[in-house]
Design a protein around this motif. Structure first.
Motif, short mmCIF file in Angstrom:
data_model
loop_
_atom_site.label_atom_id
_atom_site.label_comp_id
_atom_site.label_asym_id
_atom_site.label_seq_id
_atom_site.Cartn_x
_atom_site.Cartn_y
_atom_site.Cartn_z
N UNK A 1 0.83 -1.21 0.00
CA UNK A 1 0.00 0.00 0.00
C UNK A 1 0.86 1.26 0.00
N UNK A 2 1.98 1.24 0.74
CA UNK A 2 2.85 2.41 0.79
C UNK A 2 3.80 2.46 -0.39
N UNK A 3 4.31 1.32 -0.82
CA UNK A 3 5.20 1.29 -1.98
C UNK A 3 4.50 1.82 -3.23
N UNK A 4 3.22 1.49 -3.37
CA UNK A 4 2.49 1.88 -4.58
C UNK A 4 2.33 3.39 -4.71
N UNK A 5 2.51 4.12 -3.61
CA UNK A 5 2.39 5.58 -3.66
C UNK A 5 3.61 6.26 -4.27
N UNK A 6 4.78 5.61 -4.18
CA UNK A 6 6.02 6.29 -4.57
C UNK A 6 6.86 5.52 -5.57
N UNK A 7 6.45 4.32 -5.94
CA UNK A 7 7.23 3.49 -6.87
C UNK A 7 6.47 3.32 -8.18
N UNK A 8 7.18 3.33 -9.31
CA UNK A 8 6.50 3.25 -10.60
C UNK A 8 5.87 1.90 -10.90
N UNK A 9 6.42 0.83 -10.32
CA UNK A 9 5.86 -0.50 -10.53
C UNK A 9 6.09 -1.33 -9.27
N UNK A 10 5.03 -2.01 -8.82
CA UNK A 10 5.11 -2.78 -7.57
C UNK A 10 4.48 -4.16 -7.81
N UNK A 11 5.17 -5.19 -7.34
CA UNK A 11 4.70 -6.56 -7.44
C UNK A 11 4.61 -7.13 -6.02
N UNK A 12 3.55 -7.88 -5.75
CA UNK A 12 3.42 -8.58 -4.49
C UNK A 12 3.15 -10.05 -4.74
N UNK A 13 3.85 -10.91 -4.00
CA UNK A 13 3.60 -12.34 -4.16
C UNK A 13 3.62 -13.03 -2.80
N UNK A 14 2.92 -14.17 -2.74
CA UNK A 14 2.79 -14.94 -1.51
C UNK A 14 2.30 -16.33 -1.90
N UNK A 15 2.46 -17.28 -0.98
CA UNK A 15 1.96 -18.62 -1.24
C UNK A 15 0.56 -18.84 -0.67
N UNK A 16 0.09 -17.88 0.15
CA UNK A 16 -1.19 -18.03 0.83
C UNK A 16 -2.30 -17.39 -0.01
N UNK A 17 -3.21 -18.24 -0.54
CA UNK A 17 -4.29 -17.75 -1.39
C UNK A 17 -5.20 -16.76 -0.66
N UNK A 18 -5.48 -17.04 0.61
CA UNK A 18 -6.39 -16.19 1.37
C UNK A 18 -5.78 -14.80 1.56
N UNK A 19 -4.52 -14.75 1.94
CA UNK A 19 -3.87 -13.45 2.14
C UNK A 19 -3.77 -12.68 0.82
N UNK A 20 -3.52 -13.38 -0.27
CA UNK A 20 -3.48 -12.69 -1.57
C UNK A 20 -4.84 -12.10 -1.92
N UNK A 21 -5.91 -12.85 -1.65
CA UNK A 21 -7.26 -12.34 -1.92
C UNK A 21 -7.55 -11.12 -1.04
N UNK A 22 -7.12 -11.18 0.21
CA UNK A 22 -7.30 -10.03 1.09
C UNK A 22 -6.48 -8.83 0.60
N UNK A 23 -5.25 -9.09 0.15
CA UNK A 23 -4.42 -8.00 -0.36
C UNK A 23 -5.08 -7.33 -1.56
N UNK A 24 -5.67 -8.12 -2.45
CA UNK A 24 -6.34 -7.55 -3.62
C UNK A 24 -7.46 -6.61 -3.18
N UNK A 25 -8.20 -7.00 -2.16
CA UNK A 25 -9.26 -6.12 -1.64
C UNK A 25 -8.67 -4.88 -0.98
N UNK A 26 -7.65 -5.08 -0.15
CA UNK A 26 -7.08 -3.97 0.62
C UNK A 26 -6.42 -2.92 -0.26
#
Length: 386
Positions: free
Chosen positions: A113-138
């Motif tokens: 959330x903070x990186x996306x404010x100041x960086x031109x491109x941001x990638x997030x990855x994880x092995x946990x499907x639930x946390x990834x779905x929550x991240x997409x919402x957040x």
């Protein structure tokens, strides 16, 4: 026991119906005393969705002091405990402004959330499907690419890789780099030669770790939050240790091992100062003392002393000094009508609560004891409580 979210839970909570239900649940107390009654009422209105709604509202309330916008977030209990506070994530993001960044342990997206404010491109990855779905919402409309990926298998060419290995092994907090998840040695091998920032526990022995870049210890509102290992390509030239002090009410400041550390050897001054934990954990006590015209009570102890207190810092004015022996200490405290007593200790093996009980103080005047070791002598400083 924490509630275990499913993908169906996430889909419902993120829907308009779920948002309306969360708003209704948010009006309830949900205290330990009312929880069973509240849950019974909610099951009648929302059926099997009730536990997920209650858990989400309770987690959002806990997260409010840690994460900006937490009232709209989806979280799990473990993810909230591990999430980087917004103020700390924002500080790190500013150090990486303008670069492309891949957070390989992104969880629910606090860092993204903070990186996306100041960086031109941001990638997030994880092995946990639930946390990834929550991240997409957040993250909402923020431009962040999310992917399911193993943190130990490089899958992007981003300028910088960020990792936050889990600090628990077998249900217990660990300070062993090899027991982190993913293990720190494996992580460093996987991204050898890449610009890397690794968040870790401030209790790690950084000297044994043999880190070639910069170790930054960060505190927020007086509590040490984390250490961040910055690889040489991200470190400031000539800096191997840094203390960064963040505050909700004051400007941040930083101190490094490139700053002067020459201080005098003198008898105790009028005040005792206990430096911020980030300064102590980063090994920059002498540097802090030199910056503020202070000196040490003892070269091996982190307490500082001087004739003035740095602005915005809590100091303890010395009233008396004596060898640490309980009987004469008790007599002196009774003579001073001492009641409420704060006890600070370094370099001596005492339990402050047990000592306070043994002193059996019944007076009305508050005092502070600073118990420490000067040379080989256990010494107590009786101080006015700020």
């Amino acid at each position: 026991m924490a509630y275990t979210f499913s993908r169906d839970d996430i889909a419902y909570l993120a829907s308009p119906a779920g948002a309306a239900a969360l708003a209704e649940v948010g009006d309830l107390a949900l205290t330990p005393a009312s929880l069973l009654k509240d849950l019974e009422r909610l099951r009648k209105s929302f059926g099997d969705h009730a536990p997920a709604l209650v858990e989400t509202v309770r987690l959002r309330r806990r997260a409010a002091a840690k994460l900006d916008g937490a009232g709209e977030w989806l979280l799990t209990d473990d993810a909230l405990q591990q999430a980087t506070p917004t103020a700390v994530a924002r500080h790190r993001a500013h150090r990486l402004a303008g670069r492309t960044v891949h957070d390989i342990t992104c969880s629910i997206g606090a860092e993204l959330a903070e990186l996306s404010r100041v960086c031109p491109a941001v990638i997030g990855s994880d092995l946990d499907d639930i946390r990834l779905a929550m991240a997409a919402h957040n993250l909402g409309a923020r431009k962040v690419l999310l992917a399911k990926a193993d943190a130990l298998v490089p899958c992007s060419s981003a300028d910088v890789v960020i990792a936050d290995p889990a600090r628990r092994a077998d249900g217990k907090r660990t300070h062993d780099p090899a027991k982190l998840q993913p293990p720190l040695p494996n992580l460093l091998t996987a991204y050898a030669g890449r610009d890397l920032a690794v968040k870790c526990a401030p209790g790690l022995d950084f000297d044994k770790l043999g880190w070639a870049g910069e170790v930054e210890v960060v505190s927020l509102d007086g509590a040490v939050r984390e250490a961040c290992l910055w690889s040489p390509g991200l470190a400031e030239a000539g800096v191997t240790r840094r203390a960064t002090v963040l505050s909700s009410t004051a400007d941040p400041w930083t101190l490094t091992d490139a700053d002067p550390d020459e201080i005098p050897e003198r008898e105790p001054g009028e005040w005792i100062i206990d430096p911020d934990g980030a300064v102590v954990r980063a090994g920059l006590v002498r540097h802090y003392a030199a910056k503020h015209g202070l000196w040490q009570l003892d070269p091996r102890i982190a307490y500082l002393t001087g004739d003035k207190v740095p602005e915005g810092v809590r100091g303890f004015r010395i009233l008396d000094r004596m060898e640490f022996r309980e009987k004469p200490l008790r007599a002196e405290l009774h003579r001073r009508d001492c009641g409420p007593l704060e006890i600070l200790a370094r370099g001596v093996d005492i339990d402050p609560d047990a000592l306070r009980n043994r002193l059996k103080l019944k007076g009305s005047q508050p005092h502070t004891l600073v118990v420490t070791r000067i040379g080989r002598t256990a010494t107590v400083f009786l101080c006015a409580t700020p």
